[in-house]
Design a protein around this motif. Structure first.
Motif, PDB file in Angstrom:
ATOM      1  N   LYS A 231      11.247  47.768  14.592  1.00 36.56           N
ATOM      2  CA  LYS A 231      11.181  49.185  14.255  1.00 36.56           C
ATOM      3  C   LYS A 231      10.833  49.972  15.509  1.00 36.56           C
ATOM      4  O   LYS A 231      10.166  49.462  16.418  1.00 36.56           O
ATOM      5  CB  LYS A 231      10.171  49.451  13.140  1.00 36.56           C
ATOM      6  N   PHE A 232      11.294  51.228  15.545  1.00 38.17           N
ATOM      7  CA  PHE A 232      11.106  52.081  16.704  1.00 38.17           C
ATOM      8  C   PHE A 232       9.927  53.022  16.454  1.00 38.17           C
ATOM      9  O   PHE A 232       9.748  53.538  15.347  1.00 38.17           O
ATOM     10  CB  PHE A 232      12.375  52.884  16.998  1.00 38.17           C
TER      11      PHE A 232
ATOM     12  N   LYS B 217      10.538  55.576  22.071  1.00 38.20           N
ATOM     13  CA  LYS B 217      10.059  55.111  23.368  1.00 38.20           C
ATOM     14  C   LYS B 217       9.424  53.731  23.279  1.00 38.20           C
ATOM     15  O   LYS B 217       9.178  53.102  24.309  1.00 38.20           O
ATOM     16  CB  LYS B 217       9.043  56.099  23.945  1.00 38.20           C
ATOM     17  N   ALA B 218       9.143  53.248  22.072  1.00 40.77           N
ATOM     18  CA  ALA B 218       8.522  51.937  21.888  1.00 40.77           C
ATOM     19  C   ALA B 218       9.308  51.153  20.860  1.00 40.77           C
ATOM     20  O   ALA B 218       9.798  51.703  19.870  1.00 40.77           O
ATOM     21  CB  ALA B 218       7.064  52.079  21.453  1.00 40.77           C
ATOM     22  N   LEU B 219       9.434  49.851  21.105  1.00 44.44           N
ATOM     23  CA  LEU B 219      10.081  48.921  20.188  1.00 44.44           C
ATOM     24  C   LEU B 219       9.032  47.912  19.742  1.00 44.44           C
ATOM     25  O   LEU B 219       8.418  47.240  20.579  1.00 44.44           O
ATOM     26  CB  LEU B 219      11.251  48.216  20.862  1.00 44.44           C
ATOM     27  N   ARG B 220       8.803  47.803  18.421  1.00 48.95           N
ATOM     28  CA  ARG B 220       7.841  46.840  17.886  1.00 48.95           C
ATOM     29  C   ARG B 220       8.588  45.799  17.059  1.00 48.95           C
ATOM     30  O   ARG B 220       9.370  46.147  16.164  1.00 48.95           O
ATOM     31  CB  ARG B 220       6.787  47.533  17.016  1.00 48.95           C
ATOM     32  N   ILE B 221       8.336  44.531  17.377  1.00 46.93           N
ATOM     33  CA  ILE B 221       8.890  43.416  16.609  1.00 46.93           C
ATOM     34  C   ILE B 221       7.704  42.675  16.005  1.00 46.93           C
ATOM     35  O   ILE B 221       6.847  42.144  16.720  1.00 46.93           O
ATOM     36  CB  ILE B 221       9.735  42.482  17.494  1.00 46.93           C
ATOM     37  N   THR B 222       7.641  42.652  14.686  1.00 47.13           N
ATOM     38  CA  THR B 222       6.508  42.052  13.994  1.00 47.13           C
ATOM     39  C   THR B 222       6.724  40.559  13.804  1.00 47.13           C
ATOM     40  O   THR B 222       7.852  40.062  13.748  1.00 47.13           O
ATOM     41  CB  THR B 222       6.298  42.731  12.628  1.00 47.13           C
ATOM     42  N   ASN B 223       5.613  39.831  13.703  1.00 45.71           N
ATOM     43  CA  ASN B 223       5.620  38.388  13.404  1.00 45.71           C
ATOM     44  C   ASN B 223       6.619  37.647  14.303  1.00 45.71           C
ATOM     45  O   ASN B 223       7.579  37.029  13.851  1.00 45.71           O
ATOM     46  CB  ASN B 223       5.939  38.158  11.930  1.00 45.71           C
TER      47      ASN B 223
END
Length: 1271
Positions: free
Chosen positions: A406-407, A412-418
């Motif tokens: 999710k952005f 400006k940031a990309l988060r990938i969980t688990n």
């Protein structure tokens, strides 16, 4: 209507039965398969729920197989729900929508997935030993590995364990023995290993930081906790610093560094102004993950505030603020014109040079980042440039994981969980604007702390058996495995010939009692460690059953169910199932036996009802238990709610008729939009329907009827459409502009299911009443264009409101303005009046003309006046307001008045003439020959001579009598001498004054009243009111000190209204509906107490007390004696015995018994036995009004008569009547009101006693006292 939960009998899918609260039967969960049912727990007659995991004996392989099946079912559920997310089609009837719509909006309850997991874990998991058997320690509770504590609280480090015998505890700190006894601040909880460090008497929590480990020991081994790292939370202060203003050129990038003080845990960073206003963030200005504030390009408006970095610390709940930054922006365009912010080319308009993007964070073209498996990966790219660049994210050689990515922060940031290993690789961010683009590559490496593949489980063996402990873990880098026994390295433990270590496995052969111990497996790498305890217990135990005997389970027909038979034994017993004592083992076909002993019946049928026996056997013996299975009919909604379309304000009924097993308690509830429905005062819920009164727009939505019992439930859904008000019209346009007309066109809004019937056109003008809207005209709902007739010299603005049967829409946005040309007025002001405000003036007023009748600028009024009938010349004056005062006028003289409108274009037509009057003066004369005639104790009649009209000096309004109570004829009785008044409107010679106090001396004066005020007063007249009846005795109290005596007490009346000659007490005994003979007692005026003896201990008494004067008895007060303790029983016996229905019931029962006796006598020779009936022993609930002896609670509150009424022996209530009427005196019209409409009080009392058998009527009370009692 949409059926949400259908039945297994029909083969439909999707039924979910929620667990019933406080149920004595086990809740069932139906899965997606038509015949699949998951049993959450087995609930016995004792009401105790025993989870199946407590006695599981299956292997870890079975557990893994169950978990895999649970995951498959969960995925199947999600796949099943996917087609149900389609929007509801419009215009289809409830019977046309099919299965998709029937299942629409159905979401799986949160407990469904937990139920899947719990079920499969119950078929195979950790082995549990009953606590009454000896066993090594097991850690049951411990603090987290990284334990951060609040320095303001006492420190608590948890460590709980079980074992038999109960384990003892000790601790190490930093790998050395921690002697608790030597530190007075440290204590250990009783029967626990939990440490408590108390700082109430002083001390620094930081002194106790370190690594702690708990040891739980008994004679069979030692278990270890994790190594707990204790740290004290820190929230250091921000270093003091003086910040110079930051000077920057407009369009240049800028970074405001936060540099918060290091805290534990790290603080939350946010930016605000020094006045605590949040900083607005967007893709140009935003906060980075490190807390710094980044400006991709600085604009002049950024100088309007200052910028302060704030740090919020979790444990202390404090916020620390850094000194604010002040910006000074150098610009080529010194004016901050807000209109330029929306300019399509804002930067060039402000003279800011455009430039290609460049990265502010991270620096350069590439970087690397390491993340641990299971954590969140956060990648960040912040770029500068003019215009502000857009950021896009990509992964080299593949796509971003859509389910986990999710952005954030305006892309400006990309988060990938688990994160998992497949998320490693190269990611790059692309920053671009119209001047060009630039990219930054981030190489991501995924490492892993150790995680379990096979966690060691407790091993329970019989003497001579073989077994193994397996400890397998994975990680990156590969973790190492270290075995320990009882907390010591395995290498230093005494040798055991029956034990063999093979890497991650310990093999036991021919185990003996001496092999009992607790083994620890510690697997670690540079990123962390895992520690697991597993004991080896050698037992010789015959089979035993762990659940209560003779279990009873109820299940629903056609469902899948599971019968649990938890057992224990060593060696592991074999388990077999039998039904109704038959010799064949149940396994195969419709039955399946799991390794933990549970018997699954794949589809319940009526013939499956019966007694099931489970038998556990090993070489030491056998044990058995029974389960009685009862099959119940399913719950069905056979008449479901239908989709309905209703108008707002009407009443709607949603049906929900249910068929269920009569032995189960049915509960019907409703959901609205899949949430519990609050039943307010506009709703009525019955067993088979839901009624909504006065439907509103908020009532629109889906309604789900949920019919549930302890075992199952059924659901049906319907959609309620409420016809709402239309949406506002839009896009108003003015065309065909003319001097006195214009065409208005608009686009209609949505009618919200109710056709538009009318359009209301409103206008607003900005000269006389700016901002106020007026109705102009109304048009049919079929048109969207109309010609509007306009008035001269008005600056019009229009809006349109749509109307349907439900109501009116919000007004449309206003049209553009249109001004018409001017003209002379066509009308004059209305409501012209002339009235005096003083005795020598006359004020002329009128209603000013509005904007649509002014017709031109400088609207003014020509005011003319002259005395009536004198034919003198007109006086005139020009006025711009709405009033004019004429001075030096004679008293109350008529005038002719005219008011004419005029503007710059000319005058209005000649106005009409209005008659007005100059001011009034006080009257000069008083009424004469005032005569008073006493009518009764509370009213008098007045008569007077009227004054001459020329003495009134104005308009005669009324004659007014002022009177006051001078004294009472009773000695030593204080009276209020407050003046009162009675008004007699118009020119009249007589009137009546009422509401006087009896037996009092009064004085009275008369005046005449005009618009100015009172005239002179007449001579004072005196009169005396005769004796009347007294008010009710005060504070009447009934007390019962014992069962034989009743005491009465009272106080004298507040208003005796004469000389008291005594009191009259009437009382009657009653018991339920039985009423005894009325008794009468007379007392002297000084007596205020009375005692009497009860005739029997169960009857109650009703007392009526009144005071007497020579005129008669006054208002009465009624009280009842308290109820005796056993009155409820007595009343019920008396009531039931005299009720017709009870007598009829007894006769019917007697006849039925007689018929049964005859039948039994006839059949006796045949040897038959015929039970009359089978009584079911059911305890009475708290809501059952019956007592064990068949009596009923009785309350006689409803039988109390109203105050002031009397009750006869037949239970009827007699209405009190007034004794007299002013009609007898020829005054007051109908006899109850005088000439000014006031109420005429009682003026005479008649005493009328009517005696009936056992009852005497009470005297009538006066109308005045009746009003007093009502007040």
């Amino acid at each position: 209507m949409r059926r949400l939960a259908t039945r297994g009998a029909a083969g439909d899918v999707g039924e979910v039965a929620a667990p019933a609260a406080d149920s004595s039967d086990c809740a069932r969960v139906r899965s997606l398969s038509p015949w699949r049912l998951i049993d959450l727990c087995a609930t016995w007659n004792t009401g105790v729920c025993f989870p199946s995991t407590a006695w599981s004996r299956a292997s870890s392989g079975v557990a893994r197989q169950g978990l895999n099946e649970a995951e498959e079912l969960s995925s199947a559920w999600e796949a099943h729900l996917e087609p149900l997310k389609a929007p509801r089609p419009q215009g289809l009837g409830s019977r046309e929508r099919g299965l998709v719509l029937r299942m629409a909006r159905q979401q799986p309850p949160p407990w469904v997935h937990a139920a899947f997991l719990l079920f499969f874990l119950s078929l195979g998991g950790a082995i549990e030993i009953p606590m009454d058997l000896t066993q090594p320690p097991t850690i049951t509770k411990q603090s987290v590995k990284d334990h951060i504590v609040d320095p303001r609280d006492n420190i608590l480090i948890e460590c709980e364990a079980k074992g038999n015998p109960a384990p003892s505890f000790h601790w190490t700190r930093n790998s050395r023995f921690f002697n608790i006894a030597k530190d007075p601040r440290v204590s250990m909880r009783r029967r626990s290993g939990t440490l408590v460090i108390d700082f109430r008497s002083g001390g620094r929590p930081e002194e106790y930081e370190g690594e702690y480990q708990c040891f739980a020991r008994n004679k069979f081994g030692t278990a270890l906790s994790n190594r707990i790292r204790l740290q004290v939370s820190k929230s250091p202060l921000w270093p003091k610093e003086n910040l110079d203003p930051v000077v920057v050129q407009e369009g240049a990038p800028l970074t405001l560094q936060c540099n918060p003080p290091p805290g534990l845990p790290s603080p939350v960073i946010f930016w605000m102004s020094s006045s605590m206003e949040p900083i607005t963030q967007d893709k140009r200005v935003s906060q980075g993950h490190n807390g710094d504030l980044y400006f991709s390009n600085v604009m002049l408006q950024d100088m309007q505030t200052d910028y302060s970095c704030n740090a919020r610390f979790h444990f202390t709940h404090t916020i620390q603020q850094k000194n604010p930054f002040t910006l000074k922006v150098l610009t080529n365009h010194p004016y901050n014109d807000s209109s330029l912010r929306n300019h399509p080319d804002m930067y060039s308009a402000r003279g800011v040079a455009e430039r290609t993007p460049s990265f502010m964070y991270p620096q350069g073209t590439s970087s690397s980042q390491m993340v641990l498996r299971g954590m969140d990966l956060l990648l960040e790219c912040i770029a500068s440039g003019v215009p502000t660049p857009d950021i896009a994210w990509y992964k080299k050689g593949g796509d971003l994981p859509s389910d986990k990515a999710k952005f954030e922060n305006f892309n400006k940031a990309l988060r990938i969980t688990n994160v998992s290993e497949e998320d490693s690789g190269e990611y790059f961010c692309l920053a671009s604007n119209k001047m060009g683009s630039i990219r930054h590559t981030i190489s991501v490496r995924v490492k892993a702390a150790p995680y379990w593949l096979d966690e060691p489980k407790n091993l329970i063996l019989a003497p001579g058996e073989d077994g193994r402990l397996v400890c397998r873990a994975n990680g990156n880098p590969k973790p190492t495995v270290q075995w320990m026994v009882n907390g010591e390295p395995l290498q230093s433990a005494p040798p055991n010939p029956n034990r063999e270590v093979a890497g991650d496995t310990i093999i036991f052969r021919d185990t003996q009692i001496s092999s009992r111990a607790v083994y620890q497996c510690n697997t670690s790498n540079e990123h962390g460690y895992l520690l697991a305890n597993a004991f080896v217990s050698v037992l010789d135990v015959p089979p035993r059953m762990l659940s209560p005997r003779n279990q009873f389970i109820r299940v629903i027909l056609y469902n899948r169910t599971r019968l649990d038979c938890p057992f224990f034994g060593s060696p592991i017993p074999t388990l077999r199932w039998f039904k109704n004592g038959q010799g064949s083992n149940l396994d195969g076909g419709n039955y399946h036996v799991y390794e933990n002993g549970s018997l699954e019946i794949k589809m319940i049928r009526k013939e499956d009802q019966g007694i099931y026996t489970c038998v556990a056997t090993n070489i030491l013996g056998k044990a058995e238990n029974q389960v009685r299975l009862e099959v119940k009919d399913p719950t069905r909604i056979y008449r479901m709610p239908e989709d309905q379309v209703v108008k707002r304000g009407t009443t709607v009924q949603l049906e929900c008729r249910v068929k269920h097993d009569p032995s189960l308690k049915l509960t019907v509830s409703w959901l609205k939009d899949d949430e519990p429905l609050y039943i307010g005062n506009r709703m009525k819920k019955e067993d088979d329907s839901l009624t909504i009164f006065g439907v509103a727009e908020r009532d629109q939505g889906s309604y789900t009827c949920v019919a549930s019992t302890e075992l199952d439930q059924d659901l049906a859904k319907a959609y309620l459409t409420v016809l709402g008000r239309p949406d506002r019209p839009r896009d108003l346009e003015l065309t065909d502009l003319a001097e006195r007309s214009v065409r208005l066109t608009w686009i209609p809004g949505d009618d919200n299911n109710s056709p538009i019937t009318d359009y209301v056109v409103q206008f607003e003008e900005d000269q006389f009443q700016p901002g106020v809207w007026h109705d102009h005209s109304k048009f049919p709902g079929s048109v969207n264009s109309a010609i509007l007739q306009l008035s001269p010299y008005v600056n019009y603005q229009f809006r349109v409101i749509a109307v349907n049967e439900v109501g009116s829409s919000h007004p449309s946005l206003p049209s553009e303005r249109y001004r018409t040309s001017g003209a002379p007025p066509e009308s004059n002001p209305s409501d012209v009046k002339g009235e005096g405000t003083r005795k020598n003036n006359m004020e002329i007023t009128w209603t000013p003309m509005n904007a649509t009748s002014a017709f031109g600028p400088n609207l003014r009024y020509i005011v003319k006046w002259r005395r009536r009938e004198t034919r003198e010349t007109w006086n005139n004056v020009t006025v711009w307001g709405s009033r004019y005062v004429v001075g030096q006028t004679p008293v109350y003289v008529p005038y002719e008045i005219r008011v004419q409108a005029e503007n710059d274009f000319g005058k209005a037509p000649e106005p009409d003439t209005v008659i007005g009057y100059s001011g009034e003066d006080y009257p000069r004369a008083a009424p004469t020959e005032v005569k008073i005639r006493v009518l009764n104790s509370t009213a008098i009649s007045l008569q007077w001579n009227r004054v001459y009209s020329d003495t009134v000096q104005g308009q005669l309004r009324e004659y007014r009598a002022y009177y006051w109570r001078e004294s009472s004829l009773l000695k030593n009785l204080w009276v209020s001498q407050k003046r009162q008044q009675a008004s007699f409107p118009g020119d009249r010679p007589r009137g009546v004054v009422s509401r006087l106090f009896p037996y009092s001396n009064y004085k009275l004066e008369m005046v005449v009243v005009n618009g100015r005020g009172d005239g002179p007063r007449s001579e004072t007249k005196e009169f005396t009111t005769p004796e009347g009846v007294p008010s009710a005795p005060r504070r009447f109290r009934v007390r019962q000190p014992n069962l034989e005596t009743i005491n009465l007490e009272w106080d004298h009346p507040e208003h005796p209204n004469g000389i008291l000659i005594g009191y009259t007490l009437k009382y009657v005994a009653f018991n339920g509906t039985k009423v005894g003979k009325q008794m009468v007692e007379n007392f002297s005026p000084n007596q205020t107490k009375f005692s009497m003896q009860r005739a029997d201990p169960v009857s109650r008494y009703r007392f009526t007390l009144s005071a007497r004067t020579q005129v008669g008895s006054g208002e009465a007060v009624t009280e009842e004696s308290p109820a005796p303790p056993n009155e409820a029983y007595t009343n019920n016996q008396a009531d039931i015995a005299t009720q017709g229905w009870f007598i009829g019931l007894m006769c019917a029962i007697a006849l039925l018994v007689l018929i049964l006796l005859i039948v039994c006598f006839i059949k006796r020779s045949r040897g038959g036995k015929y039970p009359v009936r089978e009584k079911k022993d059911v305890p009475l609930g708290p809501e059952d009004p019956k007592e064990e002896d068949g009596s009923f609670d009785y309350s006689d509150e409803d039988n109390k008569p109203l105050q002031g009424s009397q009750t006869s022996l037949d239970g009827t209530i007699k209405q009190q009547e007034s004794d007299d009427s002013l009609v007898d005196y020829g005054e007051g019209g109908e006899g109850q009101f005088n000439e000014d409409g006031s109420f005429i009080g009682q003026y005479t009392v008649k005493k009328d006693k009517e005696e009936t058998e056992g009852n005497e009527s009470s005297e009538a009370t006066s109308p005045v006292n009746a009003i007093y009692s009502l007040a």
